[in-house]
Design a protein around this motif. Structure first.
Motif: not given
Ligand code: KIV
Length: 271
Positions: A69-77
């Motif tokens: 979930s943290q990786m997805i948050s970084h990636a969407s930015g």
């Protein structure tokens, strides 16, 4: 028409053609919108949303604690900032090692929730089944061999890998296995330059090195290291292109001084 639609985007085919034409691939990490925008504007070919975010953003000692979930948050930015670069996202530790169905589910979450362009995972023959399953769902996969930081507790040290013949042979055969499974590129981390050269010659897909010498088809660094935002990490392979730690600290000191001395804000900076 929006600028995004006019820009010729970097794809897996672009990277393959760059290898064929001898044009080196430039890759850097980013974990947020602002940094990704700068790198893309500068013309970087590939942006890696690396699990090195665990270290440079979250302050963990290893890459292991960061979550999907943290990786997805970084990636969407990152994705929202990018016009041209290909954006690859690391599958974090624990999100693919279980089995190939778990791996596919994690990869799908990254593609769907972050709208990434590709994923990267660490390992050789042991992850081939996962690589094949993810690619069969239409998701491009980048491999990662040599010093694979998610296995740091197995290695016990961050020193250069594959200096002995048996491990070097393993890196070559793992590269071939990843190519056969359908990977479109492979990161080679901290291996001898001559092994980087041998792997690069042994596969048709691009190799992207970090501490793997000058013969790989491209190079990657962690942006925070390359820009000198981090200051305590100084491996031999790292070339620093700026000293932002000192620049940012000095700017912050000046800001504090201006407030304390009542110089900021002045009349022109007020309404
Ligand atoms: O996570 C990362 O930044 C990486 C690079 C070091 C290749 O995997």
């Amino acid at each position: 028409m929006a600028k995004k639609e006019l820009t010729k985007k970097v794809t897996t085919h672009t990277l393959l053609n760059m290898k064929k034409n001898g044009e080196k691939i430039a890759m850097l990490t980013a974990y947020d919108y602002s940094m990704a925008g700068i790198l893309d504007d500068a013309g970087i070919d590939v942006i890696l949303v690396g699990d090195s975010a665990a270290n440079v953003i979250h302050g963990y000692e290893t890459t292991l604690p960061i979550t999907l979930s943290q990786m997805i948050s970084h990636a969407s930015g990152v994705i929202r900032a990018v016009n041209r670069a290909m954006v690859v996202v690391d599958l974090p530790f624990g999100s693919y090692q279980g089995n190939s169905i778990v791996a596919l589910e994690s990869a799908i979450r990254i593609m769907k929730e972050a709208e990434a362009h590709a994923i990267k995972l660490e390992g050789g023959k042991e992850i081939v089944e996962s690589v094949e399953r993810i690619i069969s769902a239409g998701i491009p996969v980048m491999g990662h061999l040599g010093l694979t930081p998610q296995s740091i507790y197995k290695f016990g040290t961050y020193t250069v890998r594959a200096t002995k013949a048996a491990e070097a042979r393993q890196v070559v055969s793992d590269s071939k296995a990843l190519e056969k499974a359908g990977c479109y590129a492979i990161v080679l981390e901290k291996i001898p330059s001559q092994l980087g050269k041998l792997v690069t010659k042994s596969v048709k897909i691009p190799t992207i090195g970090i501490g793997a010498g000058k013969h790989t088809d491209g190079q990657v660094l962690v942006t925070h290291d390359m820009l000198g935002i981090t200051k305590d990490f100084s491996p031999r392979f790292l070339r620093r292109y700026a000293n932002l730690y000192d620049s940012m600290k000095n700017a912050t000191r000046k800001y504090i001084r201006d407030i304390k001395s009542k110089d900021f804000p002045n009349n022109k900076e007020a309404y």
